[in-house]
Enzyme design. Sequence first.
Site, short mmCIF file in Angstrom:
data_model
loop_
_atom_site.label_atom_id
_atom_site.label_comp_id
_atom_site.label_asym_id
_atom_site.label_seq_id
_atom_site.Cartn_x
_atom_site.Cartn_y
_atom_site.Cartn_z
N HIS A 109 46.21 19.28 39.41
CA HIS A 109 44.90 18.82 39.76
C HIS A 109 44.03 19.78 40.40
O HIS A 109 44.49 20.85 40.88
CB HIS A 109 44.94 17.61 40.87
CG HIS A 109 45.63 16.30 40.11
ND1 HIS A 109 46.99 15.96 40.26
CD2 HIS A 109 45.06 15.56 39.40
CE1 HIS A 109 46.95 14.83 39.56
NE2 HIS A 109 46.17 14.49 38.98
N HIS A 140 47.20 14.42 32.92
CA HIS A 140 46.45 14.57 34.24
C HIS A 140 46.17 15.85 34.28
O HIS A 140 46.82 16.69 33.78
CB HIS A 140 47.19 14.20 35.48
CG HIS A 140 47.25 12.40 35.48
ND1 HIS A 140 46.64 11.77 36.62
CD2 HIS A 140 47.67 11.59 34.78
CE1 HIS A 140 46.68 10.47 36.29
NE2 HIS A 140 47.48 10.43 35.26
N GLY A 141 45.15 16.30 35.27
CA GLY A 141 44.75 17.56 35.85
C GLY A 141 44.38 18.65 34.45
O GLY A 141 44.56 19.54 34.21
N ASN A 165 42.60 13.12 31.61
CA ASN A 165 41.95 12.96 32.91
C ASN A 165 41.14 14.07 33.34
O ASN A 165 41.62 15.15 33.26
CB ASN A 165 42.99 12.52 34.05
CG ASN A 165 43.70 11.18 33.96
OD1 ASN A 165 43.25 10.58 32.96
ND2 ASN A 165 44.09 10.88 35.01
N ASP A 220 43.28 5.22 39.14
CA ASP A 220 43.65 6.40 39.06
C ASP A 220 44.77 6.54 40.39
O ASP A 220 44.42 6.43 41.54
CB ASP A 220 42.74 7.45 39.17
CG ASP A 220 43.26 8.88 38.58
OD1 ASP A 220 44.19 9.04 38.04
OD2 ASP A 220 42.55 9.80 39.00
N SER A 249 41.31 19.51 33.65
CA SER A 249 39.91 20.13 33.52
C SER A 249 40.13 21.41 33.43
O SER A 249 41.05 22.31 33.44
CB SER A 249 39.34 20.07 35.02
OG SER A 249 38.82 18.94 35.30
N ASP A 283 38.33 15.28 36.27
CA ASP A 283 37.49 15.07 37.32
C ASP A 283 36.86 16.27 37.65
O ASP A 283 35.72 16.32 37.93
CB ASP A 283 38.42 14.43 38.42
CG ASP A 283 37.81 13.80 39.66
OD1 ASP A 283 36.54 14.03 39.53
OD2 ASP A 283 38.19 13.38 40.53
N SER A 284 37.62 17.13 38.14
CA SER A 284 37.16 18.58 38.68
C SER A 284 35.88 19.09 37.71
O SER A 284 35.12 19.64 38.42
CB SER A 284 38.31 19.72 38.77
OG SER A 284 39.32 19.07 39.49
N SER A 302 39.66 6.70 42.04
CA SER A 302 41.05 6.64 42.85
C SER A 302 41.00 5.79 43.97
O SER A 302 39.68 5.25 44.13
CB SER A 302 41.07 8.32 43.25
OG SER A 302 39.93 8.59 44.23
P1 13P Z 1 41.40 17.44 37.26
O1 13P Z 1 41.43 17.81 38.68
O2 13P Z 1 42.02 18.63 36.42
O3 13P Z 1 40.10 17.23 36.56
O4 13P Z 1 42.34 16.15 37.15
C1 13P Z 1 41.94 14.88 37.09
C2 13P Z 1 43.06 13.87 37.30
O5 13P Z 1 44.17 13.99 36.91
C3 13P Z 1 42.59 12.58 37.67
O6 13P Z 1 43.81 11.77 37.71
O1 G3H Z 2 43.98 13.23 40.72
C1 G3H Z 2 42.88 12.79 41.62
C2 G3H Z 2 41.42 12.56 41.04
O2 G3H Z 2 41.05 13.79 41.01
C3 G3H Z 2 40.90 12.11 42.27
O3 G3H Z 2 40.50 12.71 43.45
O4 G3H Z 2 41.54 11.28 45.33
O5 G3H Z 2 39.65 13.21 45.59
O6 G3H Z 2 39.17 10.96 44.59
P1 G3H Z 2 40.11 12.12 44.97
ZN ZN Z 3 45.47 12.82 38.04
#
Ligand code: 13P
Ligand code: G3H
Ligand code: ZN
Length: 331
Positions: free
Chosen positions: A189, A233-234, A276, A93, A236, A278-279, A56
Amino acid sequence: MVSYKDLGLSNTRDMFKKAMEGKYAIPAYNFNNMEQLQAIINGCGKSKSPVIIQVSSGARKYANQTLLQYMAEGAVKMARNAGYNMPVALHLDHGDTFELAKSCIESGFSSVMIDGSHHAYEKNIELTKQVVEYAHKNDVTVEGELGVLAGIEDDVVAAKSVYTQPEQVEDFVKKTGVDSLAISIGTSHGAYKFKPAQCTKDPKTGVLVPPPLRFDILEEIEKRIPGFSIVLHGASSVMPKYVDMINQNGGKLEAAVGIPEEQLRRAATSSVCKVNIDSDGRLAVTAAIRKTFADKPAEFDPRKYLGPAREELEKLIIEKNEKVLGSANKA
Ligand code: 13P
Ligand code: G3H
Ligand code: ZN
């Protein structure tokens, strides 16, 4: 100007084509530091999964953009030295400006997202098209977004989600020339994707079960742009095992709810080619660190708590690739 090709990276075109044909999704894991990157590369290498490592704008600032370029190059070399042959894409991202996308392309990114979803439709088209024109000159692939996810998107906070309108997708894809499209069908997210009031409680486990994703919208989109690569996205799952581990070791995560794995498995067999995550990685890392701190309060060597965190993340990645996305053994 550094081309991603010189760093050993791949763009997403071929990855998505194979994912569409093979009915699986490519994992896109976010990273900010060395341990996360090592876990992603080793997890995907061991499970023989193609991978998108994504950054990101916040991560780019955190890690330093120059260092990041060498980290990506080093990650590919590390993979090849270990005998892993999977393709690796380096992706921006939630890019929000043309300048940021251009700067990433010039420093070795093989794929960029331009997220104009917060703009009015025409402005989103204009911005996305501008990025596509520059990116395609450099054989870099571009992800656009239509519809707004609830929750936190980088620095932008969207309180309410706005589902993607299927009637817009064909026009958007045609006018912008994007290679893939992120859509909004009920994911969001972060670790708090749903309010407890929106969920039902599983009587056996007590786990909160969120409302299902809007597969009807996804199907409508697929009808209008058949065979086109869709991004989720989002995505997790916010596994209760990590939330519990965090809370049992001094953390305080209340009513964290994610997307159930069976829904992601279903999405992965559709035209969703990129998922995607991340979390979940953040939760796995935090859970392992908290456990080490609780079990070994005298420990102060960062390798002794970051090492187990890295191992936990690698385990999570292998599990996701094998059991949720279906990307294992596809490299
Ligand atoms: P999560 O927060 O669900 O992991 O989504 C991550 C994401 O969409 C990054 O672009
Ligand atoms: O969608 C967002 C990602 O989870 C990136 O998060 O901006 O905290 O790095 P961040
Ligand atoms: Zn995202």
